[in-house]
Design an enzyme around this catalytic site. Structure first.
Site, short mmCIF file in Angstrom:
data_model
loop_
_atom_site.label_atom_id
_atom_site.label_comp_id
_atom_site.label_asym_id
_atom_site.label_seq_id
_atom_site.Cartn_x
_atom_site.Cartn_y
_atom_site.Cartn_z
N ASP A 1 -33.46 -17.63 -20.41
CA ASP A 1 -33.46 -18.70 -21.41
C ASP A 1 -34.52 -18.37 -22.46
OD1 ASP A 1 -32.50 -22.01 -20.88
OD2 ASP A 1 -33.66 -21.44 -22.63
N ASN A 2 -34.25 -18.73 -23.70
CA ASN A 2 -35.29 -18.53 -24.74
C ASN A 2 -36.08 -19.82 -24.99
OD1 ASN A 2 -33.45 -20.05 -26.12
ND2 ASN A 2 -33.24 -18.68 -27.87
N ASN B 1 -23.00 -10.05 -25.48
CA ASN B 1 -24.00 -9.33 -24.67
C ASN B 1 -23.84 -9.64 -23.18
OD1 ASN B 1 -25.18 -8.06 -26.84
ND2 ASN B 1 -26.75 -9.63 -27.14
N TYR C 1 -20.89 -25.23 -33.75
CA TYR C 1 -20.75 -25.31 -32.30
C TYR C 1 -19.29 -25.09 -31.88
CZ TYR C 1 -21.35 -27.28 -27.56
OH TYR C 1 -21.39 -27.48 -26.20
N TYR D 1 -12.06 -9.84 -23.04
CA TYR D 1 -12.80 -8.94 -22.14
C TYR D 1 -12.06 -8.80 -20.81
CZ TYR D 1 -16.91 -6.98 -24.25
OH TYR D 1 -17.75 -6.19 -25.00
N ARG E 1 -28.21 -37.49 -28.43
CA ARG E 1 -26.92 -37.86 -27.88
C ARG E 1 -26.94 -39.33 -27.44
NH1 ARG E 1 -25.35 -32.52 -24.45
NH2 ARG E 1 -27.60 -32.42 -24.15
N1 UDP Z 1 -23.28 -42.39 -30.89
C1 UDP Z 1 -23.65 -43.70 -31.17
N2 UDP Z 1 -24.97 -44.00 -31.21
C2 UDP Z 1 -25.95 -43.07 -30.99
C3 UDP Z 1 -25.58 -41.74 -30.69
C4 UDP Z 1 -24.23 -41.43 -30.65
O1 UDP Z 1 -22.79 -44.58 -31.37
O2 UDP Z 1 -27.13 -43.45 -31.05
C5 UDP Z 1 -21.84 -42.08 -30.79
C6 UDP Z 1 -21.42 -40.85 -31.60
O3 UDP Z 1 -21.10 -41.22 -32.93
C7 UDP Z 1 -20.21 -40.41 -30.81
C8 UDP Z 1 -20.54 -40.78 -29.35
O4 UDP Z 1 -21.56 -41.76 -29.44
O5 UDP Z 1 -19.06 -41.11 -31.20
C9 UDP Z 1 -21.03 -39.62 -28.52
O6 UDP Z 1 -22.03 -38.95 -29.24
P1 UDP Z 1 -22.88 -37.75 -28.65
O7 UDP Z 1 -23.77 -37.28 -29.74
O8 UDP Z 1 -23.51 -38.15 -27.37
O9 UDP Z 1 -21.82 -36.63 -28.25
P2 UDP Z 1 -20.46 -36.08 -28.92
O10 UDP Z 1 -19.42 -36.45 -27.95
O11 UDP Z 1 -20.25 -36.71 -30.26
O12 UDP Z 1 -20.69 -34.61 -29.01
#
Ligand code: UDP
Length: 311
Positions: free
Chosen positions: A32-33, A100, A146, A160, A187
């Protein structure tokens, strides 16, 4: 004794997977970095004689002396805020990092497992999402670093296998939560729990009608472990099929804290935020005999306990 290299092993999911592997008696090399991962996630295993940590960016040439039986690639920022802030790093780790690690798997004759994502389905037009769905991804949007890196990583992985005969497995991981998520990673689970702990209203983005399906981390890593030992060809969805609107999810958290359900504040919906996400886990059930067992209330209670002591 079998040896497993876990790239991204100091991260949220990687570190839980390492705990499980050590419990099952594997030797583990964690690479891990530490860009989004943390050494404290490895506290449980750091003194185990079968464990070693190597600080390495997998985008740089990897030299590892010794045998490897499995290489599990969980190296990548995974929160929308992290991967937007680390856009080029995210593109590089999905592409060069995966390349890698596949080269290393070829050299060591190891099985390679890619942690891919439900993001390969983008903003899906079908529900639930099956592995056969090709997705609806914006290649130049705010999540593209992503989504496209993971799609490229999948393409690299299957090729691969075709060209070099490397045994490969691909997990498409849906929203996962639990201890060791960073309270400020942006998140929804860490946001809502941190806000509730501070007595603040929960920030619902958009009108909250978008859906997600949340899997507790111990279930998820059990699925990854079963996939690693399986002979499943092609991608396998791993996630909890219980789908919830984000407003209902927020209300559930408020209830668990004994607060008013509608202690919410609405904020703008981020661009390209997927409207729905629900895994079809038929393949995981059939091929791995896996399905999640931890319910939302139980999983959230465990996560809340963790955040109480870490925020
Ligand atoms: N979300 C939200 N409030 C927050 C953070 C996220 O309503 O404070 C919503 C976001 O818009 C998405 C969902 O929750 O619809 C899940 O977001 P997250 O960033 O956890 O993961 P994603 O599934 O979008 O990659």
């Amino acid at each position: 004794m079998k040896r497993v290299l876990v790239a991204g092993g100091a991260g949220f999911i990687g570190s839980h997977l390492i705990d499980l592997l050590i419990t099952h008696g594997y030797e583990v090399v964690c690479m891990d970095n530490l860009v989004t991962g943390s050494l404290s996630n490895l506290d449980r295993v750091k003194n185990n004689s079968g464990f070693q940590f190597v600080k390495q960016d997998v985008c740089e040439k990897i030299v590892f002396k010794g045998e490897l039986d499995f290489i599990l690639n969980l190296a990548s920022p995974a929160s929308p805020i992290d991967y937007a802030a680390l856009a080029i790093e995210t593109l590089k780790v999905g592409s060069l990092g995966t390349l890698n690690l596949l080269e290393l798997a070829k050299e060591k004759k190891a099985l390679f497992l890619l942690a891919s994502t439900s993001e390969v389905y983008g903003d899906p037009k079908v529900t639930p999402q099956k592995e056969s769905y090709w997705g609806n991804v914006n290649p130049i949007g705010p999540r593209s670093m992503y989504d496209e890196a993971k799609r490229f990583a999948e393409a690299l992985t299957v090729n691969y296998h075709k060209v070099h005969g490397v045994p490969v497995r691909i997990a498409r991981i849906f929203n996962t939560y639990g201890p060791r998520m960073r309270p400020n990673d942006g998140r929804v689970v860490p946001n809502f729990i941190s806000q509730a702990l501070k007595g603040e209203p929960l920030t619902v983005y958009g009108d909250g009608s978008q859906t997600r399906s949340f899997c507790y981390v111990s279930d998820l890593v059990e699925g990854l472990y079963k996939l690693m030992l399986s002979d499943a060809e092609g991608p396998v969805n791993l996630g909890n099929p219980q789908e919830l609107k984000i407003t209902d999810f927020a209300k559930e958290i408020n209830k668990l804290f004994g607060r008013k359900e509608d202690n919410l504040i609405y904020k703008p919906l981020p661009e390209d935020d997927p409207m729905q996400r629900k895994p079809d886990i038929g393949r995981a059930k059939n091929l791995l005999g896996w399905e999640p067992g931890v319910g939302l209330e139980e999983g959230l209670s465990r996560a809340i306990e963790y955040f109480k002591h870490s925020s």
